[in-house]
Design a protein around this motif. Sequence first.
Motif, PDB file in Angstrom:
ATOM      1  N   THR A   1       1.023  -1.198  -0.057  1.00  0.00           N
ATOM      2  CA  THR A   1      -0.107  -0.049   0.000  1.00  0.00           C
ATOM      3  C   THR A   1       0.838   1.243   0.089  1.00  0.00           C
ATOM      4  OG1 THR A   1       0.028  -0.091   2.388  1.00  0.00           O
ATOM      5  CG2 THR A   1      -1.748  -1.083   1.187  1.00  0.00           C
ATOM      6  N   LYS A   2       0.194   2.257  -0.076  1.00  0.00           N
ATOM      7  CA  LYS A   2       0.759   3.733  -0.048  1.00  0.00           C
ATOM      8  C   LYS A   2       1.911   3.908  -1.050  1.00  0.00           C
ATOM      9  CE  LYS A   2       0.109   3.614   4.931  1.00  0.00           C
ATOM     10  NZ  LYS A   2       0.958   3.854   6.266  1.00  0.00           N
ATOM     11  N   ILE A   3       1.488   3.394  -2.588  1.00  0.00           N
ATOM     12  CA  ILE A   3       2.506   3.636  -3.429  1.00  0.00           C
ATOM     13  C   ILE A   3       2.650   4.930  -4.076  1.00  0.00           C
ATOM     14  CG2 ILE A   3       2.684   1.107  -3.980  1.00  0.00           C
ATOM     15  CD1 ILE A   3       0.611   2.121  -6.355  1.00  0.00           C
ATOM     16  N   ASP A   4       1.401   5.676  -3.787  1.00  0.00           N
ATOM     17  CA  ASP A   4       1.216   7.078  -4.178  1.00  0.00           C
ATOM     18  C   ASP A   4       2.294   8.013  -3.437  1.00  0.00           C
ATOM     19  OD1 ASP A   4      -0.857   8.721  -1.970  1.00  0.00           O
ATOM     20  OD2 ASP A   4      -0.815   6.242  -2.011  1.00  0.00           O
ATOM     21  N   MET A   5       2.627   7.696  -2.148  1.00  0.00           N
ATOM     22  CA  MET A   5       3.369   8.711  -1.526  1.00  0.00           C
ATOM     23  C   MET A   5       4.843   8.143  -1.096  1.00  0.00           C
ATOM     24  SD  MET A   5       2.068   8.118   2.349  1.00  0.00           S
ATOM     25  CE  MET A   5       3.583   8.555   3.151  1.00  0.00           C
ATOM     26  N   CYS A   6       5.121   7.095  -1.731  1.00  0.00           N
ATOM     27  CA  CYS A   6       6.560   6.484  -1.500  1.00  0.00           C
ATOM     28  C   CYS A   6       7.465   6.698  -2.336  1.00  0.00           C
ATOM     29  CB  CYS A   6       6.383   4.856  -1.207  1.00  0.00           C
ATOM     30  SG  CYS A   6       7.855   4.143  -1.099  1.00  0.00           S
TER      31      CYS A   6
ATOM     32  N   THR B   1      -5.427   7.254  -4.355  1.00  0.00           N
ATOM     33  CA  THR B   1      -5.658   7.507  -6.043  1.00  0.00           C
ATOM     34  C   THR B   1      -6.414   6.464  -6.448  1.00  0.00           C
ATOM     35  OG1 THR B   1      -3.699   6.341  -6.519  1.00  0.00           O
ATOM     36  CG2 THR B   1      -3.569   8.664  -6.241  1.00  0.00           C
ATOM     37  N   GLY B   2      -6.774   5.184  -5.822  1.00  0.00           N
ATOM     38  CA  GLY B   2      -7.382   4.066  -6.379  1.00  0.00           C
ATOM     39  C   GLY B   2      -6.746   3.062  -7.322  1.00  0.00           C
ATOM     40  N   GLU B   3      -5.299   3.285  -7.512  1.00  0.00           N
ATOM     41  CA  GLU B   3      -4.557   2.615  -8.366  1.00  0.00           C
ATOM     42  C   GLU B   3      -4.544   1.226  -8.185  1.00  0.00           C
ATOM     43  OE1 GLU B   3       0.022   2.846 -10.454  1.00  0.00           O
ATOM     44  OE2 GLU B   3      -0.436   4.047  -8.675  1.00  0.00           O
ATOM     45  N   ASN B   4      -4.789   0.426  -9.219  1.00  0.00           N
ATOM     46  CA  ASN B   4      -4.776  -1.142  -9.236  1.00  0.00           C
ATOM     47  C   ASN B   4      -5.699  -1.593  -8.256  1.00  0.00           C
ATOM     48  OD1 ASN B   4      -2.640  -1.166 -11.112  1.00  0.00           O
ATOM     49  ND2 ASN B   4      -0.851  -1.326  -9.325  1.00  0.00           N
TER      50      ASN B   4
END
Length: 683
Positions: A334-339, A395-398
């Motif tokens: 999780t949290k790939i949008d902020m990493c 973002t809802g990605e994947n």
Amino acid sequence: MTVNIGVHEEPMDVSECEMAHVVDMAPSNPSPDPGSSSSAGHLATPPAAPGLLSMSADQLQAALSGMPPSASEASLMNSAVSAVYLITSKSFIAPTQDDIKSIESQFVKRMEEGQGEFVFELGVGEDEEQGLTREDFDTSLKNLESICANITAKPVLLREKQVGQHSELIVGDFLVRKIIDETDFIEVRVAVVGNVDAGKSTLLGVLTNGILDDGRGNARQKLFRHKHEAESGRTSSVGNDILGFDHAGNVVNKTDGHGSLDWTQLCKNSTKVITFIDLAGHEKYLKTTIFGMTGHLPDFCMLMVGSNAGVIGMTKEHLGLALALNVPVFVVVTKIDMCPENVLKETLKLLQRILKSPGCRKIPIFVQNKKDVIVTANNFTSERVCPIFQVSNVTGENLDLLTMFLNLLSARSLPREDEPAEFQIDDIYSVPGVGTVVAGTTLRGVINLNDNLLLGPDSLGEFVPVPVKSIHRKRLPVKFVRGGQTASFSLKKVKRNQIRKGMVLVSPDLKPFAVWEFEGEILVLHHPTTISVKYQAMVHCCSVRQTAAIIKMDKETLRTGDKATIRFRFIKNPEYVRPGVRIVFREGRTKAVGSITQIFHPSTTPNMPTHRARYAPKFNPQGDTHHDSKVRYGRRRGGGRHKKMAANFANATNGISSNSTAAAAGAPTVISQSQSIPAAAST
């Protein structure tokens, strides 16, 4: 931002995978049913092929085809060989009546094995030819729909793909799902584990409520059960959330006007329901997490990893627990949008090394499209594949790939409807106007409304008959419940304080009995010193959670990594356990896993020592003439120190009195130094 990394062949650090000893347990009878009495302790998983880390779906299928089949796959192969009719790529173009009957019988059998659903590949069969032209494909699809309608099922297209060198040949993957009554649905249980602050409750809030998170955990607020959980943002109890799918695979979760889910209406509209068991991630709630993994009997385990934090804390503990209980695991990062990208790559590399290590022996597959979802879902029950999803709750990605994967998961527990009913209790409620309600999982058999079952064992190991007044599944009233399904029962003439977690409701045909002692094969995962006889620790076995002592083992001492046959004895109450079930043995940082191999009838084991009564009988109950009837018979609890002081006082007083008499007669008074005179006597 989704990152895919190549093959990473660095040597594994032993400290990165403390559960490496788990694999040493030898499998005796692999069974996917967690409630089965034959699911004996086996922690080993098939070895992974070298270099299978980051691969495509086709490479995965080729790799799995070169490996020896598992027990479930072997049974499917044997059934396919024994079948007279073999489905080919052209079977659905112009089938005869005999062909239709043969296909229907095979579909019914596959649907029973898949608990009401299975994935079928149209255009591929037992022959070498693959692919159909568009015209033949459309004709085959109409015949497939007609055949599925005869068995009350419906095919849903998952994807089309082109095969061969000619682009006009296509193959389609279809999900064939049975159309069932609105009072029934397919149920799959998924345990959600991971380190604290990995985003477990937030992801469940996003999936079940159909909303995105604001980056501060707003989506998880509706999932907390207690006030302190909402204040701290940390789950401390076992929570349950549901995600419903219709026959076409569409999510049916819709909130009412107040922002909450109506479980009754959701279950009526659903053909399949995913039950998420939200477990605690903090270390101090580890016993609650273990109870959720053992007592709620999940079919699969979803391991959550925060991409910015990496594989830290309780992540390895929870992964080792899932491997010890033989539960298939898939990972959600999780949290790939902020990493940052470099941190995400390091996290994925470490995750790959751990999954490939000797303690796990998994094949990590990065899921990036629908093709990967279908291939990994079909091969997931083999326990060789470990899908890895990279998602963002903001973002809802994947998230669509994860939802599709959950829709394709099939239940692992078999209903075993022809066996006597057995239901384990993992929660108790007292509902106003209804009475005592127990919730749990049906292990086997069928329980109907107004059935008379045996409830027990109580503190004395007894079972009492109770009738079932009502049955609910996810708050939906039903008339019966089958094996592998969770339910809640309203019981007649039973008070809440008479029931505890770990008790069971069983059919009288089983003739149940509670045991004090049992024997099991145990593997010590970690212990700081040595374990010997009389060592006590907490035993988790299904919904049973009680301290047990070691009374016998085939080795003098046990250390980390040792394996032995140990005989245990419960400390407080006798419990209802069965041979073959998994157990977790823990105390502080001490952890051991194994399975029960033998139970001992209470008639063959000595009784537990009874506690001495607070006061002994006032008079001799046996009428013994050798004792004075005015004197208490037996030992009174306490008072020994006061009696000794009174005796010393009496002796000192007698000594002083004799000395005073001698002094009055003219004799000299002599007091030895060894004689002590109390202050009261000198006064």
